[in-house]
Design an enzyme around this catalytic site. Structure first.
Site, short mmCIF file in Angstrom:
data_model
loop_
_atom_site.label_atom_id
_atom_site.label_comp_id
_atom_site.label_asym_id
_atom_site.label_seq_id
_atom_site.Cartn_x
_atom_site.Cartn_y
_atom_site.Cartn_z
N SER A 157 71.51 8.79 12.03
CA SER A 157 70.82 7.49 11.93
C SER A 157 70.82 6.99 13.43
O SER A 157 71.85 7.46 14.16
CB SER A 157 71.54 6.71 10.93
N TYR A 170 78.24 2.31 7.01
CA TYR A 170 77.17 3.30 7.11
C TYR A 170 77.27 3.90 8.55
O TYR A 170 77.34 5.13 9.01
CB TYR A 170 75.73 2.74 6.70
P1 NDP Z 1 67.19 8.16 -0.40
O1 NDP Z 1 68.02 7.04 -0.82
O2 NDP Z 1 65.57 7.93 -0.49
O3 NDP Z 1 67.64 9.46 -0.97
C1 NDP Z 1 68.93 9.72 -0.65
C2 NDP Z 1 69.35 10.98 -1.52
O4 NDP Z 1 70.75 11.35 -1.63
C3 NDP Z 1 68.86 11.08 -3.14
O5 NDP Z 1 68.30 12.17 -3.44
C4 NDP Z 1 70.30 10.53 -3.66
O6 NDP Z 1 70.15 10.90 -5.06
C5 NDP Z 1 71.26 11.36 -2.99
N1 NDP Z 1 72.57 11.07 -3.13
C6 NDP Z 1 73.17 9.67 -2.99
N2 NDP Z 1 74.33 9.57 -3.17
C7 NDP Z 1 74.47 10.59 -3.82
C8 NDP Z 1 75.82 11.23 -4.72
N3 NDP Z 1 76.75 10.34 -4.60
N4 NDP Z 1 75.87 12.51 -4.67
C9 NDP Z 1 74.69 13.26 -4.76
N5 NDP Z 1 73.63 13.01 -4.31
C10 NDP Z 1 73.67 11.60 -3.85
O7 NDP Z 1 67.61 8.26 1.13
P2 NDP Z 1 66.60 8.90 2.25
O8 NDP Z 1 65.87 9.91 1.89
O9 NDP Z 1 65.97 7.64 2.96
O10 NDP Z 1 67.75 9.35 3.33
C11 NDP Z 1 68.07 10.79 3.43
C12 NDP Z 1 69.12 10.86 4.57
O11 NDP Z 1 68.33 10.34 5.90
C13 NDP Z 1 70.30 10.11 4.65
O12 NDP Z 1 71.43 10.74 5.10
C14 NDP Z 1 70.00 8.63 5.44
O13 NDP Z 1 71.31 8.18 5.80
C15 NDP Z 1 69.27 9.11 6.30
N6 NDP Z 1 68.37 8.39 7.11
C16 NDP Z 1 67.39 7.62 6.53
C17 NDP Z 1 66.47 6.73 7.22
C18 NDP Z 1 65.40 6.23 6.69
O14 NDP Z 1 64.69 5.37 7.27
N7 NDP Z 1 65.05 6.66 5.12
C19 NDP Z 1 66.69 6.37 8.57
C20 NDP Z 1 68.06 7.13 9.13
C21 NDP Z 1 68.71 8.10 8.49
P3 NDP Z 1 69.64 9.94 -6.27
O15 NDP Z 1 68.09 10.18 -6.02
O16 NDP Z 1 70.07 10.82 -7.68
O17 NDP Z 1 70.10 8.58 -6.12
#
Ligand code: NDP
Length: 251
Positions: A157, A170
């Site tokens: 990030s 985070y």
């Molecule tokens: P979302 O919150 O939309 O999706 C996150 C995913 O991770 C979901 O599928 C969720 O599952 C899964 N997840 C969370 N906790 C767990 C857990 N304990 N066990 C298994 N699965 C888990 O996030 P994004 O798609 O936005 O983010 C994806 C990545 O990109 C992350 O690492 C985030 O930090 C990074 N990022 C995102 C940015 C953005 O602007 N969106 C910017 C910078 C970095 P479930 O759906 O079942 O909850």
């Protein structure tokens, strides 16, 4: 890198694990990798979401994926070792891993960070990735030996590269992810396994909306917009690139 054009068969015959494959960027990456020929292993915590992705891949006629429901908050080293054994038996190879699942936690002043939440965010964003990487490495190394390459991609990030007030655990967890990437890339030099990190940048997902509730999501890139970089790092065109930090949305 968003202008990279992947050949349709870029990932043909490859087996790729995507964590957090049920929603947001991970969901889009899983669909995209399957559309480019990969057998995708969908790991996530909500089975219904993973099943929906499975159905979409099946309906499109792409290679049938596998589903691995796991809560990264509770899984142990033994779970991950068992998972690695199953992959070895079922597929005999693992060409790529996209570590994408992540937990935002609460944005707050440093003095208000709760120990319990610190532990949860570190568990999901860092420790689970360390344990899963450790368990999968023998299979990944073997794949690189037999097929010439393998790719590990960690998701960072902006706040994992430059600290920012109130982003608390985070941000610190993403710095740790960058450190893990560098250590591993250095150790795996000359093994054919490349290890890189990418920063998707602000993207239209639930996580982004919870961090910036007042923002108009229509102004943001969608997960689909980012896929050229996700494809580039997973496919052979990034061969030789390792230990590097990539940005999906350069300013
Ligand atoms: P979302 O919150 O939309 O999706 C996150 C995913 O991770 C979901 O599928 C969720 O599952 C899964 N997840 C969370 N906790 C767990 C857990 N304990 N066990 C298994 N699965 C888990 O996030 P994004 O798609 O936005 O983010 C994806 C990545 O990109 C992350 O690492 C985030 O930090 C990074 N990022 C995102 C940015 C953005 O602007 N969106 C910017 C910078 C970095 P479930 O759906 O079942 O909850």
């Amino acid at each position: 890198m968003l202008d990279y054009q992947a050949p349709r068969d870029l990932l043909k015959d490859k087996v790729i694990l995507v964590t957090g494959a049920g929603d947001g960027i991970g969901r889009e990456a899983a669909l995209t990798y399957a559309a480019h020929g990969a057998t995708v292993v969908l790991l996530g915590r909500t089975s219904a979401k993973l099943e929906a992705v499975y159905d979409q891949i099946e309906a499109a006629g792409h290679p049938l994926p596998a589903i691995v429901p796991v809560d990264l908050k509770g899984a142990t080293a033994a779970h991950y070792r068992g998972m690695a054994e199953t992959f070895a038996q079922q597929f005999g190879r693992l060409d790529g891993v996209l570590f994408n699942a992540g937990l935002l936690g609460t944005l707050s002043p440093f003095e208000h960070i709760q120990e319990k939440e610190w532990d949860e965010v570190m568990q999901v964003n860092v420790k689970s990735e360390f344990l899963l990487t450790q368990a999968l490495l023998p299979l990944i190394r073997q794949t690189a030996k037999e097929h010439g390459e393998a790719s590990i991609v960690y998701t960072s990030s902006s706040v994992g590269r430059k600290g920012r007030a109130y982003w608390g655990t985070y941000a610190i967890s993403k710095f740790a992810v960058e450190g893990m990437m560098e250590v591993l890339a250095d150790e795996l030099e000359n093994t054919g396994v490349r290890v890189n990190s990418l920063n998707p940048g602000g993207t239209r997902t639930k996580m982004r909306a919870s961090a910036f509730p007042a923002e108009d999501p229509q102004l943001l890139k969608t997960p689909a917009d980012l896929m050229p970089l996700y494809l580039y790092l997973m496919g052979s065109d990034s061969r030789g690139k390792t230990g590097q930090t990539f940005v999906a949305q350069p300013k």
